[in-house]
Write an enzyme that holds these catalytic residues in place. Structure first.
Site, PDB file in Angstrom:
ATOM      1  N   LYS A  74      23.809   1.010  12.611  1.00 40.30           N
ATOM      2  CA  LYS A  74      22.567   0.024  12.820  1.00 40.30           C
ATOM      3  C   LYS A  74      22.607  -1.279  12.256  1.00 40.30           C
ATOM      4  CE  LYS A  74      18.990   3.893  13.711  1.00 40.30           C
ATOM      5  NZ  LYS A  74      17.937   4.527  13.306  1.00 40.30           N
ATOM      6  N   ASP A 110      12.416   1.551  15.552  1.00 34.00           N
ATOM      7  CA  ASP A 110      11.844   2.618  14.660  1.00 34.00           C
ATOM      8  C   ASP A 110      10.687   2.375  13.995  1.00 34.00           C
ATOM      9  OD1 ASP A 110      14.258   4.205  15.105  1.00 34.00           O
ATOM     10  OD2 ASP A 110      15.298   3.323  13.703  1.00 34.00           O
TER      11      ASP A 110
HETATM   12  P1  NDP Z   1      19.811   8.144   4.319  1.00 32.71           P
HETATM   13  O1  NDP Z   1      21.088   8.999   4.307  1.00 32.71           O
HETATM   14  O2  NDP Z   1      19.907   6.712   4.614  1.00 32.71           O
HETATM   15  O3  NDP Z   1      18.724   8.470   3.229  1.00 32.71           O
HETATM   16  C1  NDP Z   1      18.645   9.796   2.812  1.00 32.71           C
HETATM   17  C2  NDP Z   1      17.465   9.796   1.819  1.00 32.71           C
HETATM   18  O4  NDP Z   1      17.215  11.447   1.477  1.00 32.71           O
HETATM   19  C3  NDP Z   1      17.613   9.150   0.366  1.00 32.71           C
HETATM   20  O5  NDP Z   1      16.595   8.606  -0.017  1.00 32.71           O
HETATM   21  C4  NDP Z   1      18.392  10.386  -0.519  1.00 32.71           C
HETATM   22  O6  NDP Z   1      18.109   9.879  -1.990  1.00 32.71           O
HETATM   23  C5  NDP Z   1      17.409  11.421  -0.102  1.00 32.71           C
HETATM   24  N1  NDP Z   1      17.888  12.693  -0.475  1.00 32.71           N
HETATM   25  C6  NDP Z   1      19.028  13.489   0.206  1.00 32.71           C
HETATM   26  N2  NDP Z   1      18.924  14.533  -0.247  1.00 32.71           N
HETATM   27  C7  NDP Z   1      18.177  14.689  -1.337  1.00 32.71           C
HETATM   28  C8  NDP Z   1      17.750  15.704  -2.337  1.00 32.71           C
HETATM   29  N3  NDP Z   1      18.365  16.557  -2.375  1.00 32.71           N
HETATM   30  N4  NDP Z   1      16.843  15.318  -3.237  1.00 32.71           N
HETATM   31  C9  NDP Z   1      16.084  14.367  -3.072  1.00 32.71           C
HETATM   32  N5  NDP Z   1      16.481  13.181  -2.299  1.00 32.71           N
HETATM   33  C10 NDP Z   1      17.285  13.311  -1.250  1.00 32.71           C
HETATM   34  O7  NDP Z   1      19.221   8.893   5.698  1.00 32.71           O
HETATM   35  P2  NDP Z   1      18.281   8.217   6.810  1.00 32.71           P
HETATM   36  O8  NDP Z   1      17.076   7.557   5.910  1.00 32.71           O
HETATM   37  O9  NDP Z   1      18.971   7.521   7.950  1.00 32.71           O
HETATM   38  O10 NDP Z   1      17.639   9.570   7.489  1.00 32.71           O
HETATM   39  C11 NDP Z   1      16.549  10.494   6.678  1.00 32.71           C
HETATM   40  C12 NDP Z   1      16.160  11.531   7.545  1.00 32.71           C
HETATM   41  O11 NDP Z   1      15.223  10.903   8.580  1.00 32.71           O
HETATM   42  C13 NDP Z   1      17.053  12.247   8.373  1.00 32.71           C
HETATM   43  O12 NDP Z   1      16.689  13.625   8.728  1.00 32.71           O
HETATM   44  C14 NDP Z   1      16.910  11.864   9.852  1.00 32.71           C
HETATM   45  O13 NDP Z   1      17.164  12.698  10.797  1.00 32.71           O
HETATM   46  C15 NDP Z   1      15.539  11.410   9.936  1.00 32.71           C
HETATM   47  N6  NDP Z   1      15.190  10.117  10.893  1.00 32.71           N
HETATM   48  C16 NDP Z   1      14.097  10.546  11.636  1.00 32.71           C
HETATM   49  C17 NDP Z   1      13.941   9.542  12.707  1.00 32.71           C
HETATM   50  C18 NDP Z   1      12.899   9.762  13.644  1.00 32.71           C
HETATM   51  O14 NDP Z   1      12.807   8.937  14.750  1.00 32.71           O
HETATM   52  N7  NDP Z   1      12.177  11.050  13.681  1.00 32.71           N
HETATM   53  C19 NDP Z   1      14.696   8.184  12.763  1.00 32.71           C
HETATM   54  C20 NDP Z   1      15.586   8.198  11.754  1.00 32.71           C
HETATM   55  C21 NDP Z   1      15.834   9.173  10.839  1.00 32.71           C
HETATM   56  P3  NDP Z   1      19.201   9.187  -2.690  1.00 32.71           P
HETATM   57  O15 NDP Z   1      19.192   7.805  -2.627  1.00 32.71           O
HETATM   58  O16 NDP Z   1      19.167   9.731  -4.114  1.00 32.71           O
HETATM   59  O17 NDP Z   1      20.699   9.746  -2.044  1.00 32.71           O
END
Ligand code: NDP
Length: 289
Positions: A74, A110
């Site tokens: 993206k 989005d």
């Molecule tokens: P990223 O990998 O960019 O970010 C993941 C986030 O989750 C970070 O803030 C990370 O924190 C946090 N995280 C992951 N595991 C843990 C944990 N065990 N405890 C606390 N925090 C955690 O992912 P995206 O932002 O791209 O996507 C996130 C979700 O959103 C996915 O499930 C994706 O499928 C969904 N999504 C849905 C969309 C829709 O249209 N409905 C569109 C885009 C995404 P840290 O920074 O500390 O690692």
């Protein structure tokens, strides 16, 4: 109508991986409804960013009208476009590339998808939001809350504090707070959005965790989870059990697809119960397999 106007239009979704994407199903549903000669195909790209750039050039030369872009491209999509919408520039990423005659235009739907999905549940009095997470999708949610919905006070909490701090510095109206303060912050919010992957199913195993207990939340706070696999995340089950308004990730997912369909097929893209049922059936079938 001329022969050119009747010839099939083609678009797609580019990413790595794309096998899980519901976008082909959503676009096919709209194309069949409108009886349009429109095809939308998943395109998995390898070779990293150079491979992505080659794929985009090839699709453009092949006559594609445009593509949706998903992880992990993206940000690269925004970089390689000739021009971009304000939303894509503010978010720093594009999930839509439209191939014009002389240029490539980047957009980000989005944020609009989230905004459209939540607005009927959100009272006009909503002023304060809590965003959980500071990853790629959090950027689109922040733009939607602050610039499209008009929330003026957004608190970001993230496991890795430095990422929440960096986002808060970038988006006016947002501030960061400690991850451990999230239950208290939830008690002060009118809308809560989970953008973390907590609760997401991995390798077919349903995610059992919730990022919040919601124990301090006020009665009318709207709880949104953008995770859509599973659809009923532990957070949303929690919200339902407490009688809180809840919005799932499919609402955003269906609506982010609409601008691309309209732009590339010229048809109407209506999000309704039938489309939702088709998406739910696909998600359920995936879980069962
Ligand atoms: P990223 O990998 O960019 O970010 C993941 C986030 O989750 C970070 O803030 C990370 O924190 C946090 N995280 C992951 N595991 C843990 C944990 N065990 N405890 C606390 N925090 C955690 O992912 P995206 O932002 O791209 O996507 C996130 C979700 O959103 C996915 O499930 C994706 O499928 C969904 N999504 C849905 C969309 C829709 O249209 N409905 C569109 C885009 C995404 P840290 O920074 O500390 O690692």
């Amino acid at each position: 109508m001329s022969a050119a106007a009747d010839s099939p239009r083609v678009a797609g979704v580019v990413g790595a991986p794309v096998g899980h994407s519901l976008s082909p199903l959503i676009h096919r549903t709209w194309a069949e409804r409108a009886r349009l000669p429109f095809h939308y195909v998943p395109i998995e790209v390898d070779g990293g960013e150079p491979g992505f750039a080659r794929a985009i050039e090839g699709l453009r030369m092949a006559g594609f009208k445009g593509v949706n872009v998903t992880l992990p491209f993206k940000e690269e999509a925004l970089r390689l476009a000739d021009g971009a919408s304000e939303a894509a520039r503010a978010i720093g990423a594009a999930n839509m590339l439209t191939f014009n005659k002389d240029d490539i235009h980047a957009d980000n739907s989005d944020a609009l998808g989230f905004c459209e999905g939540v607005k009927s549940s959100l009272p006009d009095t909503a002023r304060r939001a809590l965003v959980l997470g500071a990853g790629g999708s959090a950027r689109a949610i922040l733009y939607a809350l602050l610039s499209l919905i008009g929330i003026d006070d957004v608190v970001i909490v993230n496991r890795t504090a430095s990422r929440a701090n960096a986002l808060a510095a970038e988006f006016a109206g947002a501030k960061s707070a400690a991850w451990d303060s999230r239950e208290t912050a939830a008690g002060e919010a009118d809308v809560i959005v989970n953008t973390t992957s907590i609760g997401m199913a991995r390798d077919g195993v349903a995610g059992g965790e919730t990022p919040l207990t919601l124990e301090h939340v006020r009665p009318l706070t709207v709880v949104c989870d953008i995770v859509y696999a599973p659809l009923k995340t532990p957070l949303l089950r929690n919200a339902k059990a407490k009688g809180l308004p809840a919005v799932d990730g499919l609402e955003m997912l269906m609506r982010q697809a609409a601008p691309g369909f309209r732009a590339w097929s010229g048809g109407q893209a209506v999000v309704d119960a039938d489309l939702r049922a088709a998406c739910e059936a696909a998600l359920n079938a995936r879980r069962a397999s």
